[in-house]
Enzyme design. Structure first.
Site, mmCIF file in Angstrom:
data_model
loop_
_atom_site.group_PDB
_atom_site.id
_atom_site.type_symbol
_atom_site.label_atom_id
_atom_site.label_comp_id
_atom_site.label_asym_id
_atom_site.label_seq_id
_atom_site.Cartn_x
_atom_site.Cartn_y
_atom_site.Cartn_z
ATOM 1 N N LYS A 12 -24.859 69.106 44.988
ATOM 2 C CA LYS A 12 -25.176 69.698 46.291
ATOM 3 C C LYS A 12 -23.920 69.761 47.163
ATOM 4 C CE LYS A 12 -29.973 68.091 46.764
ATOM 5 N NZ LYS A 12 -30.892 67.298 47.580
ATOM 6 N N ASP A 77 -34.071 69.318 51.143
ATOM 7 C CA ASP A 77 -35.082 68.793 50.231
ATOM 8 C C ASP A 77 -35.468 69.943 49.331
ATOM 9 O OD1 ASP A 77 -36.561 66.527 49.361
ATOM 10 O OD2 ASP A 77 -38.373 67.531 50.025
ATOM 11 N N PHE A 160 -28.680 70.808 36.303
ATOM 12 C CA PHE A 160 -29.260 69.463 36.256
ATOM 13 C C PHE A 160 -30.779 69.588 36.362
ATOM 14 C CE2 PHE A 160 -30.375 68.858 40.820
ATOM 15 C CZ PHE A 160 -29.722 69.949 41.366
ATOM 16 N N GLY A 161 -31.447 68.457 36.332
ATOM 17 C CA GLY A 161 -32.893 68.420 36.592
ATOM 18 C C GLY A 161 -33.707 69.392 35.754
ATOM 19 N N ASP A 163 -33.402 72.643 35.507
ATOM 20 C CA ASP A 163 -32.731 73.913 35.160
ATOM 21 C C ASP A 163 -33.026 74.402 33.732
ATOM 22 O OD1 ASP A 163 -31.429 74.773 37.505
ATOM 23 O OD2 ASP A 163 -29.857 73.279 37.243
ATOM 24 N N ARG A 189 -30.792 76.962 46.758
ATOM 25 C CA ARG A 189 -29.904 76.248 47.690
ATOM 26 C C ARG A 189 -28.847 77.186 48.243
ATOM 27 N NH1 ARG A 189 -29.116 72.638 44.558
ATOM 28 N NH2 ARG A 189 -30.996 71.527 45.154
HETATM 29 P P1 ITT Z 1 -30.789 63.727 47.663
HETATM 30 O O1 ITT Z 1 -32.191 63.436 48.134
HETATM 31 O O2 ITT Z 1 -29.851 62.542 47.734
HETATM 32 O O3 ITT Z 1 -30.181 64.929 48.321
HETATM 33 P P2 ITT Z 1 -31.985 64.506 45.112
HETATM 34 O O4 ITT Z 1 -31.349 65.027 43.841
HETATM 35 O O5 ITT Z 1 -33.018 63.436 44.978
HETATM 36 O O6 ITT Z 1 -30.792 64.090 46.089
HETATM 37 P P3 ITT Z 1 -33.976 66.286 46.203
HETATM 38 O O7 ITT Z 1 -34.874 65.212 46.675
HETATM 39 O O8 ITT Z 1 -33.770 67.476 47.055
HETATM 40 O O9 ITT Z 1 -32.531 65.727 45.903
HETATM 41 O O10 ITT Z 1 -34.292 66.804 44.740
HETATM 42 C C1 ITT Z 1 -35.482 66.986 44.188
HETATM 43 C C2 ITT Z 1 -35.398 67.252 42.717
HETATM 44 O O11 ITT Z 1 -35.699 68.646 42.527
HETATM 45 C C3 ITT Z 1 -34.071 67.057 42.027
HETATM 46 O O12 ITT Z 1 -33.840 65.716 41.671
HETATM 47 C C4 ITT Z 1 -34.298 67.930 40.789
HETATM 48 O O13 ITT Z 1 -35.138 67.293 39.886
HETATM 49 C C5 ITT Z 1 -35.075 69.116 41.370
HETATM 50 N N1 ITT Z 1 -34.127 70.167 41.717
HETATM 51 C C6 ITT Z 1 -33.757 70.555 42.958
HETATM 52 N N2 ITT Z 1 -32.851 71.547 42.905
HETATM 53 C C7 ITT Z 1 -32.642 71.771 41.593
HETATM 54 C C8 ITT Z 1 -31.809 72.656 40.890
HETATM 55 O O14 ITT Z 1 -30.964 73.467 41.513
HETATM 56 N N3 ITT Z 1 -31.838 72.623 39.555
HETATM 57 C C9 ITT Z 1 -32.636 71.785 38.907
HETATM 58 N N4 ITT Z 1 -33.463 70.906 39.477
HETATM 59 C C10 ITT Z 1 -33.466 70.901 40.822
#
Ligand code: ITT
Length: 231
Positions: A12, A77, A160-161, A163, A189
């Site tokens: 981010k 978020d 990540f996550g 994706d 984002r």
């Molecule tokens: P912070 O709260 O510290 O910012 P975080 O990674 O926990 O970090 P969020 O609560 O916003 O941030 O994230 C929610 C989840 O949503 C994140 O951990 C991913 O699993 C998913 N996510 C959000 N944006 C994503 C993306 O661009 N690509 C893949 N997964 C995403």
């Protein structure tokens, strides 16, 4: 003007720096100021959670005499909303199946949940809500979405996550197969950050200070002010 971004997520921070560098003199993560306070996220929407993070850090900085007049505390978020799962995991995206559960497991479970879904029934999107809390109390939100379909199998090593399971029909690829520069142009984002950029630009004076509220330039189409927050 200084932006303090309330996140631990390095991906981010890179995007934030790339998109907002021309509106702020400096952009720092809260950890760079030695802040390890974690505001609770108890909201029912992305907007509520983003606001709790930004306002929580602003209050912390005020209490610890760290807040400067030209500071903007920002947070986002975000998460994946799957239509077939009635919008889940949504705001619970990072906590889905447990905070420490790997994304291989989370992604496999979502694919299994959709084993009987076909075509448009597989529609899903990432949402990102960004909140900017000004030192003087003003609060603004922007929001972006990134639409696709849940893939039948995870693919790709980038990002990540979730994706690897968001398939983008117009690219014939998952979000994790896109080069990062490409994803960062079209992601939820990126859209929310570009809106925030355009919102902030007229609020910063030529010498880099935040324009006081009573001198604020009238915005033709303010994206999301407090009273117009998206649901
Ligand atoms: P912070 O709260 O510290 O910012 P975080 O990674 O926990 O970090 P969020 O609560 O916003 O941030 O994230 C929610 C989840 O949503 C994140 O951990 C991913 O699993 C998913 N996510 C959000 N944006 C994503 C993306 O661009 N690509 C893949 N997964 C995403």
């Amino acid at each position: 003007m200084r932006i303090i971004f309330a996140t631990h997520n390095k991906n981010k921070m890179k995007e934030v720096r790339a998109i907002l560098s021309d509106v702020a003199d400096s952009i720092v993560a809260k950890s760079e100021l030695g802040i390890d306070f974690e505001p609770a996220e108890t909201g029912k929407t992305f907007a509520e959670n983003a606001e709790q993070k930004a306002v929580g850090i602003r209050e912390y900085m005020l209490k610890h005499d760290m807040l400067e007049d030209d500071d903007i505390i920002m947070s986002d978020d975000s998460g994946l909303c799957v239509n077939y799962m009635l919008g889940m995991p949504g705001i619970y995206s990072s906590r889905y199946l447990g905070e420490d559960t790997s994304y291989d497991i989370k992604n496999a479970r979502i694919i299994k949940e959709l084993q009987y879904a076909e075509g448009d029934e597989r529609a899903a999107h990432f949402t990102c809500n960004i909140c900017a809390a000004f030192a003087d109390g003003r609060i603004y939100h922007t929001e972006g979405i990134f639409e696709g379909l849940i893939a039948k199998e995870p693919k790709g090593e980038n990002g990540f996550g979730y994706d690897p399971i968001l398939y983008l029909p117009e690219y014939g690829k998952t979000s994790a197969e896109l080069p990062p520069e490409e994803k960062n142009k079209i992601s939820h984002r990126a859209k929310a950050l570009h809106q925030m950029h355009d919102l902030l630009l007229p609020m910063v004076s030529a010498d880099g200070h935040v324009v006081p509220q009573d001198k604020e330039v009238a915005l033709s189409e303010p994206p999301f002010r407090e009273d117009r927050r998206p649901q």
